[in-house]
Design an enzyme around this catalytic site. Sequence first.
Site, mmCIF file in Angstrom:
data_model
loop_
_atom_site.group_PDB
_atom_site.id
_atom_site.type_symbol
_atom_site.label_atom_id
_atom_site.label_comp_id
_atom_site.label_asym_id
_atom_site.label_seq_id
_atom_site.Cartn_x
_atom_site.Cartn_y
_atom_site.Cartn_z
ATOM 1 N N SER A 144 1.036 1.503 -6.243
ATOM 2 C CA SER A 144 1.794 2.148 -5.461
ATOM 3 C C SER A 144 2.869 1.109 -4.495
ATOM 4 O O SER A 144 3.621 1.400 -3.906
ATOM 5 C CB SER A 144 1.084 3.028 -4.679
ATOM 6 O OG SER A 144 0.999 4.282 -5.108
ATOM 7 N N SER A 165 3.844 5.272 -4.916
ATOM 8 C CA SER A 165 3.838 5.961 -3.919
ATOM 9 C C SER A 165 4.751 5.475 -2.532
ATOM 10 O O SER A 165 5.305 6.126 -1.857
ATOM 11 C CB SER A 165 2.663 6.765 -3.336
ATOM 12 O OG SER A 165 1.644 5.529 -2.891
ATOM 13 N N LYS A 203 4.205 2.415 6.223
ATOM 14 C CA LYS A 203 4.337 3.400 5.364
ATOM 15 C C LYS A 203 3.322 4.656 6.171
ATOM 16 O O LYS A 203 2.572 4.312 6.822
ATOM 17 C CB LYS A 203 3.514 3.063 4.239
ATOM 18 C CG LYS A 203 3.112 4.029 3.097
ATOM 19 C CD LYS A 203 2.505 3.867 1.902
ATOM 20 C CE LYS A 203 2.210 4.664 0.698
ATOM 21 N NZ LYS A 203 1.539 4.223 -0.549
#
Lengths: 488, 479
Positions: A179, A155, A80
Amino acid sequence: MSQDLHLQTLTQLAVGLGNGTFSSVDITEALLDRIESHNGALNAFITVTAEQALADAQRADAARASGNAGPLNGLPIVHKDIFCTRDVLTTCASRMLENFVSPYDATVVRRMAEAGAVMLGKSNMDEFAMGSSNETSYFGPVMNPWNLECSPGGSSGGSAAAVAARLTPAATGTDTGGSIRQPAALTGTVGLKPTYGRVSRYGMIAFASSLDQAGVITRSTTDAAMLLGVMAGFDERDSTSINQPVPDYVAGLDKSLKGLRVGIVRQHFDAGLDENCGVAVKEALALLEAQGAILTEVDLPNLELSVPTYYVVAPAECSSNLSRFDGVRFGHRAKDAEDLFDLYCRSRGEGFGAEVKRRIMTGTYVLSAGYYDAYYLKAQQVRQLIADDFRKAFADVDVIAGSTAPTPAFKLGAKTDDPITMYLSDIYTIGANLAGLPGISVPCGLVDGLPVGLHLVGAHFGEETLLNCAHQYEQATDWNDACPEGYQ
Amino acid sequence: MSGQWEVVIGLEIHAQLATKSKIFSAASTAYGAEPNTQACLVDLGYPGVLPVLNAEVVRMAAKFGLAVNATVAPRSVFARKNYFYPDLPKGYQISQYELPIVEHGELFIADADGNEKRIGITRAHLEEDAGKSIHEGLDGYSGIDLNRAGTPLLEIVSEPDLSSAREAVAYMRKIHSIVRYLGISDGNMQEGSFRCDANVSVRPVGQDELGTRAEIKNLNSFRYVEKAINFEVERQIELIEDGGQVQQETRLYDSDKDETRSMRSKEEANDYRYFPDPDLLPVEIDAAYIEAVRATLPELPDAKQQRFIDDYGIREDDAAILTTSLLLADYFEAVAGATEGKAQGVANFIIGDLSSALNRDGLDIEQSPVSAKDLALMLDRIKDNTISGKIAKEVFEAMWAGEGTADEIIEARGLKQITDSSAIEAIVDNVIEANPGQVAEYKAGKDKLIGFFVGQVMKETGGKANPGQVNAILKDKLS
């Protein structure tokens, strides 16, 4: 060369590498090809590190040939874009860090690299991890491979979409309020958020320090267990990481569920939950029961306060954490500033997106003189009550089960004008963050062609039990093998 | 100052702790390096980095707490003080706010009448220093040096118990000597390792509530503290007597103009939005830790002063001066322990001749060219009548200049005292013969003239005659 390398899990790839059926270069080339063909439609990556990945794969193959294969030797991973990666762009999906090249590796990145993993690239996300739909990214939204008109959640939406679309078997994520787990649920993948302190936060760009935790998105619980074993452990660079031995998570997966006490929170099956999701989750619970688990109802009386509590604590911390982005030392700097104040205002005004600004403002407000007691302090007290509720509940049960998200994936744009509705998509996951508990989402069905996730929360450092339960469920179903149309 | 005003002062002293590395990072704290060469990613506030507490600062703060009879908190918490400034990389300073590591301490100073006065120490807390903005020599730009960012500070906050600039300085000196005795700060004021903010207010004598205070920032010498407070007190009294009101504000002291100037008012003050830093765990200290630290405490200035009075029999004010600095006290003890001479004589020589020589050459006691051992040998020569106290000054200056030991200098310069009675008698006879008038006056009762005769004898002998012997022989011959 095998045609279906992209369909294999990490564990399967590890076997093939071990047998010499294929090399890390084979895997890397195959996946880079897939990323190239599909990322245009998905926008799951901010950066693809093709050249570096191939070089790393060659090194991994050489290491294996010389008998120096680490536990993740030659296996692909996507990080990420919130994890700092040395000499590679680390944007946090923000204009603020559009050109930021980190001078160092996050501990998670370093540990995986040292174990031999090959990074394919950096995944798209909500800006500074603030969002539940991946629509706040400066680099545009990520599309859900199950339906390109839908959000993959957020997210860690880029990581989840990349895993679901078989562009990588595994990706890291971070989970501050759901997330990792919510996008895993919305994309039919496995998403694991460990106990707060289990994995180092060093090098993970902070959103809300007391809630943030690194984890993984994979296609199987075995892969999640394997990666957790590499990521977890004390880091002297993170004072909040906990010095506790790391068990062999994979070894504990095969235990029977006989006698496992599974708690059900009644309020999590009320009107807020999509009816069809409810049906899928209840079927999953019935399956656990059939495997020997004992279902009992648990009471978490203060859990209904978790969303408002979270939206005081998280913005408060983020308002302070994001102060370092001031245009002075790194990141976006406004042109032709008239003076210092102008430099600050315009650099931050231009560098941050609307949701980030909304949270900085909320956080600044709740910490202000005269409001601190009413908001921040009160929220911390409620947070303590929620943690106490969980502690009491875990005296009677081993895991708590429910739906990961209230609905399957929603249409892109559907909630962008209504932050409160957006915030409610994390209603079932936020509690685990407030209490610092581990949680996992595993695929448990499809509703109108969109995945649904079974959410399991464990006691403090209860990852083994959590993974064992999720794994036994996974063994009895084939939801995690379901692949979105066009990505086989 | 008019008599109807009472002055109320509280000090916030910032003592830089003498650690090798910074409070939350491994970067060096050494002073004077090239700008930004001692700032690591943590000090620069890079994305993703985290602070890790240097355990040494906790030990140092605990040591200070015990030295000032304070409570060392079993649990203290780091908080974030949020504000934007270019030399503050993270946009917040990590400090302790609601739960500091040290609370409820005290120390004693002498008030204007020489009586012991208790000064309360509200708290002492750990925090990181900010960097430094540089505005000169950069062609219109401002530069930032982050070498100092993250340097550990102990902020020591007094109660508003100080009633004059003089008391404030006495308190600050006391803290200064304590931190140096403890070895937790070098106390170097030129380098900014020891500085203070003074909160000053005045009120009519007899009034209970405090007047509005002004805070004078960043005073980095004892002299400035005294001058700045005195200026500020005068300013406030004049202002009130002219019908004005003191504003709560932050002021700066301009040493060139010897005045304080407004920096920012209360309205412009930041709302720092303190909250506990989620990146750091609370600092937890148990009783065993505190006892272990207590066992490392050295003898402190007050105790040493009392011991000097009791064991060496020196005057109280001399003991106070000798114990302001540990090295000076050690020097005194080394000399007093090695010489046959009286301790008071040692004290007199150190406070007098040695101190003025140090001041004159701008040296610290540890840089003294005359070692304690050599000084002791010289004082022995006074004691055994080889030289007089007067000649000793000459010998000392020669030692200072590096001409050798006392004995070598006495020998080389022929300074050995004349103690041969017959030789002195001969000179005395000459003097008596040469001054019949004075002899007559003396015999008529003008006793003071003995000094004249002694002086004449000394003149004849080049100061080398033993003054006691000269006196005795003169008195005998003149009687």
